[in-house]
Design a protein around this motif. Structure first.
Motif, PDB file in Angstrom:
ATOM      1  N   PRO A  11       1.192  -1.289   0.064  1.00  0.00           N
ATOM      2  CA  PRO A  11      -0.084  -0.258  -0.080  1.00  0.00           C
ATOM      3  C   PRO A  11       1.121   0.784  -0.129  1.00  0.00           C
ATOM      4  CG  PRO A  11      -0.606  -1.677   1.488  1.00  0.00           C
ATOM      5  CD  PRO A  11       0.447  -2.232   1.131  1.00  0.00           C
ATOM      6  N   ILE A  12       0.420   1.952  -0.493  1.00  0.00           N
ATOM      7  CA  ILE A  12       1.458   3.106  -0.532  1.00  0.00           C
ATOM      8  C   ILE A  12       0.767   4.168   0.172  1.00  0.00           C
ATOM      9  CG2 ILE A  12       1.558   5.314  -2.252  1.00  0.00           C
ATOM     10  CD1 ILE A  12      -0.111   4.010  -4.934  1.00  0.00           C
ATOM     11  N   GLU A  13       2.395   4.479   0.781  1.00  0.00           N
ATOM     12  CA  GLU A  13       2.160   5.785   2.491  1.00  0.00           C
ATOM     13  C   GLU A  13       1.503   7.035   1.598  1.00  0.00           C
ATOM     14  OE1 GLU A  13       5.019   7.927   5.603  1.00  0.00           O
ATOM     15  OE2 GLU A  13       5.383   6.780   3.555  1.00  0.00           O
ATOM     16  N   ASP A  14       0.412   7.917   2.606  1.00  0.00           N
ATOM     17  CA  ASP A  14       0.199   9.023   2.267  1.00  0.00           C
ATOM     18  C   ASP A  14       0.634   9.411   2.649  1.00  0.00           C
ATOM     19  OD1 ASP A  14      -2.064  10.486   1.808  1.00  0.00           O
ATOM     20  OD2 ASP A  14      -3.599  10.113   3.419  1.00  0.00           O
ATOM     21  N   ARG A  15       1.290   9.988   1.952  1.00  0.00           N
ATOM     22  CA  ARG A  15       2.611  10.660   2.009  1.00  0.00           C
ATOM     23  C   ARG A  15       3.136  11.619   0.659  1.00  0.00           C
ATOM     24  NH1 ARG A  15       7.162  11.375   6.773  1.00  0.00           N
ATOM     25  NH2 ARG A  15       8.614  12.807   5.600  1.00  0.00           N
ATOM     26  N   TYR A  16       3.028  12.894   0.391  1.00  0.00           N
ATOM     27  CA  TYR A  16       3.666  13.378  -1.012  1.00  0.00           C
ATOM     28  C   TYR A  16       5.131  13.943  -0.725  1.00  0.00           C
ATOM     29  CZ  TYR A  16      -1.182  13.035  -2.008  1.00  0.00           C
ATOM     30  OH  TYR A  16      -2.231  12.387  -1.935  1.00  0.00           O
ATOM     31  N   ALA A  17       6.353  13.772  -1.756  1.00  0.00           N
ATOM     32  CA  ALA A  17       7.198  14.121  -1.466  1.00  0.00           C
ATOM     33  C   ALA A  17       7.762  15.390  -1.179  1.00  0.00           C
ATOM     34  CB  ALA A  17       8.243  13.568  -3.197  1.00  0.00           C
ATOM     35  N   ARG A  18       9.295  15.808  -0.859  1.00  0.00           N
ATOM     36  CA  ARG A  18      10.140  17.153  -0.155  1.00  0.00           C
ATOM     37  C   ARG A  18      11.045  17.064  -1.617  1.00  0.00           C
ATOM     38  NH1 ARG A  18      12.343  14.207   3.379  1.00  0.00           N
ATOM     39  NH2 ARG A  18      13.660  14.579   1.875  1.00  0.00           N
ATOM     40  N   GLY A  19       9.797  18.228  -1.382  1.00  0.00           N
ATOM     41  CA  GLY A  19      10.908  19.041  -2.904  1.00  0.00           C
ATOM     42  C   GLY A  19      10.031  20.036  -3.488  1.00  0.00           C
ATOM     43  N   PHE A  40      -1.731  17.452  -3.900  1.00  0.00           N
ATOM     44  CA  PHE A  40      -0.779  16.742  -2.364  1.00  0.00           C
ATOM     45  C   PHE A  40      -2.069  16.615  -2.149  1.00  0.00           C
ATOM     46  CE2 PHE A  40       2.353  20.135  -3.004  1.00  0.00           C
ATOM     47  CZ  PHE A  40       3.342  19.837  -4.006  1.00  0.00           C
ATOM     48  N   GLY A  41      -3.028  15.717  -2.215  1.00  0.00           N
ATOM     49  CA  GLY A  41      -4.860  15.369  -1.837  1.00  0.00           C
ATOM     50  C   GLY A  41      -5.078  15.739  -1.195  1.00  0.00           C
ATOM     51  N   THR A  42      -5.043  17.400  -2.031  1.00  0.00           N
ATOM     52  CA  THR A  42      -6.070  18.840  -0.697  1.00  0.00           C
ATOM     53  C   THR A  42      -5.643  19.568  -1.922  1.00  0.00           C
ATOM     54  OG1 THR A  42      -5.670  19.939   0.927  1.00  0.00           O
ATOM     55  CG2 THR A  42      -3.704  19.615   0.009  1.00  0.00           C
ATOM     56  N   LYS A  43      -6.839  20.711  -1.471  1.00  0.00           N
ATOM     57  CA  LYS A  43      -6.473  21.766  -2.715  1.00  0.00           C
ATOM     58  C   LYS A  43      -5.937  23.018  -1.615  1.00  0.00           C
ATOM     59  CE  LYS A  43     -10.600  22.474  -3.874  1.00  0.00           C
ATOM     60  NZ  LYS A  43     -12.220  22.892  -4.409  1.00  0.00           N
ATOM     61  N   LEU A  44      -5.395  23.900  -2.471  1.00  0.00           N
ATOM     62  CA  LEU A  44      -5.220  25.501  -2.598  1.00  0.00           C
ATOM     63  C   LEU A  44      -5.537  26.343  -3.806  1.00  0.00           C
ATOM     64  CD1 LEU A  44      -0.983  23.586  -2.365  1.00  0.00           C
ATOM     65  CD2 LEU A  44      -2.332  24.130  -0.603  1.00  0.00           C
ATOM     66  N   VAL A 123       6.030  25.062  -6.046  1.00  0.00           N
ATOM     67  CA  VAL A 123       5.861  25.821  -5.400  1.00  0.00           C
ATOM     68  C   VAL A 123       6.624  24.498  -4.014  1.00  0.00           C
ATOM     69  CG1 VAL A 123       3.564  23.801  -5.495  1.00  0.00           C
ATOM     70  CG2 VAL A 123       3.990  25.275  -3.293  1.00  0.00           C
ATOM     71  N   TRP A 124       6.639  24.514  -2.476  1.00  0.00           N
ATOM     72  CA  TRP A 124       7.450  23.328  -1.956  1.00  0.00           C
ATOM     73  C   TRP A 124       6.422  22.915  -0.796  1.00  0.00           C
ATOM     74  CZ3 TRP A 124      12.413  21.525  -1.358  1.00  0.00           C
ATOM     75  CH2 TRP A 124      12.304  21.497  -0.013  1.00  0.00           C
ATOM     76  N   ASN A 125       6.497  21.502  -0.971  1.00  0.00           N
ATOM     77  CA  ASN A 125       6.010  20.275  -0.034  1.00  0.00           C
ATOM     78  C   ASN A 125       6.871  20.096   0.796  1.00  0.00           C
ATOM     79  OD1 ASN A 125       3.883  18.922   0.538  1.00  0.00           O
ATOM     80  ND2 ASN A 125       4.703  16.790   0.283  1.00  0.00           N
ATOM     81  N   ASN A 244      10.407  18.145 -17.781  1.00  0.00           N
ATOM     82  CA  ASN A 244       9.695  16.862 -17.672  1.00  0.00           C
ATOM     83  C   ASN A 244       9.340  16.784 -16.177  1.00  0.00           C
ATOM     84  OD1 ASN A 244       7.842  14.415 -17.130  1.00  0.00           O
ATOM     85  ND2 ASN A 244      10.515  13.870 -16.641  1.00  0.00           N
ATOM     86  N   CYS A 245       8.166  17.195 -15.535  1.00  0.00           N
ATOM     87  CA  CYS A 245       8.422  17.258 -14.159  1.00  0.00           C
ATOM     88  C   CYS A 245       6.147  16.913 -13.546  1.00  0.00           C
ATOM     89  CB  CYS A 245       7.906  18.947 -13.751  1.00  0.00           C
ATOM     90  SG  CYS A 245       7.254  20.112 -14.762  1.00  0.00           S
ATOM     91  N   HIS A 246       6.066  16.851 -12.569  1.00  0.00           N
ATOM     92  CA  HIS A 246       4.949  16.394 -12.550  1.00  0.00           C
ATOM     93  C   HIS A 246       4.578  16.806 -10.873  1.00  0.00           C
ATOM     94  CE1 HIS A 246       7.036  13.406 -10.442  1.00  0.00           C
ATOM     95  NE2 HIS A 246       6.860  13.268  -8.904  1.00  0.00           N
ATOM     96  N   VAL A 247       3.078  16.973 -10.771  1.00  0.00           N
ATOM     97  CA  VAL A 247       2.773  17.300  -9.270  1.00  0.00           C
ATOM     98  C   VAL A 247       1.647  16.216  -8.668  1.00  0.00           C
ATOM     99  CG1 VAL A 247       1.710  19.172  -7.381  1.00  0.00           C
ATOM    100  CG2 VAL A 247       3.154  19.743  -9.432  1.00  0.00           C
ATOM    101  N   PRO A 248       1.812  15.799  -8.301  1.00  0.00           N
ATOM    102  CA  PRO A 248       1.115  14.857  -7.036  1.00  0.00           C
ATOM    103  C   PRO A 248      -0.469  15.420  -7.159  1.00  0.00           C
ATOM    104  CG  PRO A 248       2.254  15.066  -6.139  1.00  0.00           C
ATOM    105  CD  PRO A 248       2.761  15.551  -6.699  1.00  0.00           C
ATOM    106  N   ILE A 249      -1.920  14.763  -7.729  1.00  0.00           N
ATOM    107  CA  ILE A 249      -2.911  15.179  -7.790  1.00  0.00           C
ATOM    108  C   ILE A 249      -3.331  14.343  -6.193  1.00  0.00           C
ATOM    109  CG2 ILE A 249      -5.493  14.705  -7.708  1.00  0.00           C
ATOM    110  CD1 ILE A 249      -4.416  15.511 -11.061  1.00  0.00           C
TER     111      ILE A 249
END
Length: 348
Positions: A11-19, A40-44, A123-125, A244-249
């Protein structure tokens, strides 16, 4: 008799990458409007301050009664909530409630660190809430401010899988032939600190014609990659820079942005250069979308069956895992330079 290999996927840990995570062209957010970001699993919410001209990003829900601040309006450098008109400053602190005598001390929402570099917004997470350290700053690309290069052409799409499937490409040398029809003559990886590099020489009828295709691709952190590429089109040498870049939804999907800069060819008119750039961008995008088709349908494999002709996939995943740990838990060994050559996954 050997037993069939069973694919394992924890199961994937409920955490988003630092960076740092790229949100596309900074100019897209400089229109006086609010921009909702479902990441990042939320709304900004992102907006440009009327007074300072800076782009600010805040948590997207008002902690008073839960309204969507993306539906609010910009006032100075602040955001006015559409529900009860609470106003939230660029620092995330509520600075006005029209009907209150006193603002509650807890009236504060998260302010997300942002930066602009290379005409892009980042944006920094950090799950621990720490600010970005200086050593992970986004490097400047001089071509972005040079008249010798075209402007960014960026496409955005949503990929319905975890973003690790994309990052595996750093070490996956074996897919270039089957997926892209590009046989390789050289392939190397270098991992050092928060940077992962891929060096590739090969052939590509699409991007280098009868000549050689050379790429130097660098991931700066978990989610932002820049590729210097030298190819050929109709016998003319072409230099380009790929984004080439990505942001997790959420844990099972991400926004993918793919961009291209092309160096103008001396002796051609602006119109001819623009046409050449657009044609090359289309070819580069077509090659990239061949990967996208794979990502859309593949499954996650934590225990891949690897052979001696594969790239250092395991070493890549060790490097990538650091962004999902607390900073204090990152092994010191990951800061050391490790290089792997084309012939095997053994260190050079």
């Amino acid at each position: 008799m050997a037993q069939p290999h069973r694919i394992e996927a924890k199961p994937i840990e409920d955490r988003y990458a630092r960076g740092w995570h790229c949100l596309g062209l900074a100019s897209d957010y400089k229109d006086g409007k609010t921009h909702t970001l479902n990441i990042f699993g939320t709304k900004l919410v992102a907006y440009q301050g009327e007074e300072d001209g800076e782009i600010h990003i805040l948590d997207g829900y008002c902690p008073h009664m839960g309204a969507d601040l993306g539906k609010g309006c910009v006032e100075g450098n602040a955001l006015r909530c559409p529900f009860h008109a609470w106003r939230w400053g660029a620092d995330g602190v509520c600075d006005d409630i029209p009907y209150a005598k006193r603002i509650p001390p807890k009236a504060r929402i998260k302010q997300w660190p942002v930066c602009e570099q290379n005409h892009l917004l980042f944006v920094w997470n950090d799950p621990e809430g720490n600010p970005p350290p200086a050593e992970v700053a986004i490097p400047r690309i001089d071509a972005c401010d040079s008249d010798e290069w075209s402007d960014w052409v960026i496409a955005k799409m949503v990929i319905d899988t975890n973003c690790r499937e994309l990052v595996d490409n750093i070490a996956d040398k074996a897919h270039f032939g089957p997926v892209h029809g590009s046989p390789l003559t050289r392939f190397s990886n270098i991992f050092e600190g928060h940077v992962a590099t891929q060096i590739m020489h090969g052939r590509s009828k699409r991007l280098s014609g009868a000549g050689e295709l050379r790429t130097h691709a660098v991931y700066y952190g978990p989610a932002y990659q820049v590729v210097d590429m030298k190819g050929e089109m109709e016998g003319t040498p072409i230099e380009s820079i790929l984004l080439n870049c990505h942001v997790p939804i959420d844990l099972n999907s991400f926004e993918l942005r793919y961009g291209v800069l092309v160096k103008k060819i001396p002796g051609l008119s602006d119109a001819q250069n623009q046409a050449m750039a657009e044609a090359y961008v289309q070819q580069a995008q077509a090659a990239f979308y061949e990967d996208v088709d794979i990502w859309h349908t593949k499954t996650r494999v934590d225990n891949p069956v690897l052979c001696d002709g594969d790239g250092p996939v395991g070493k890549l995943r060790q490097w990538y895992a650091q962004f999902y740990m607390d900073a204090a838990d990152v092994p010191a060994s990951l800061k050391e330079r490790k290089a792997y050559d084309f012939e095997s996954a053994e260190p050079v």
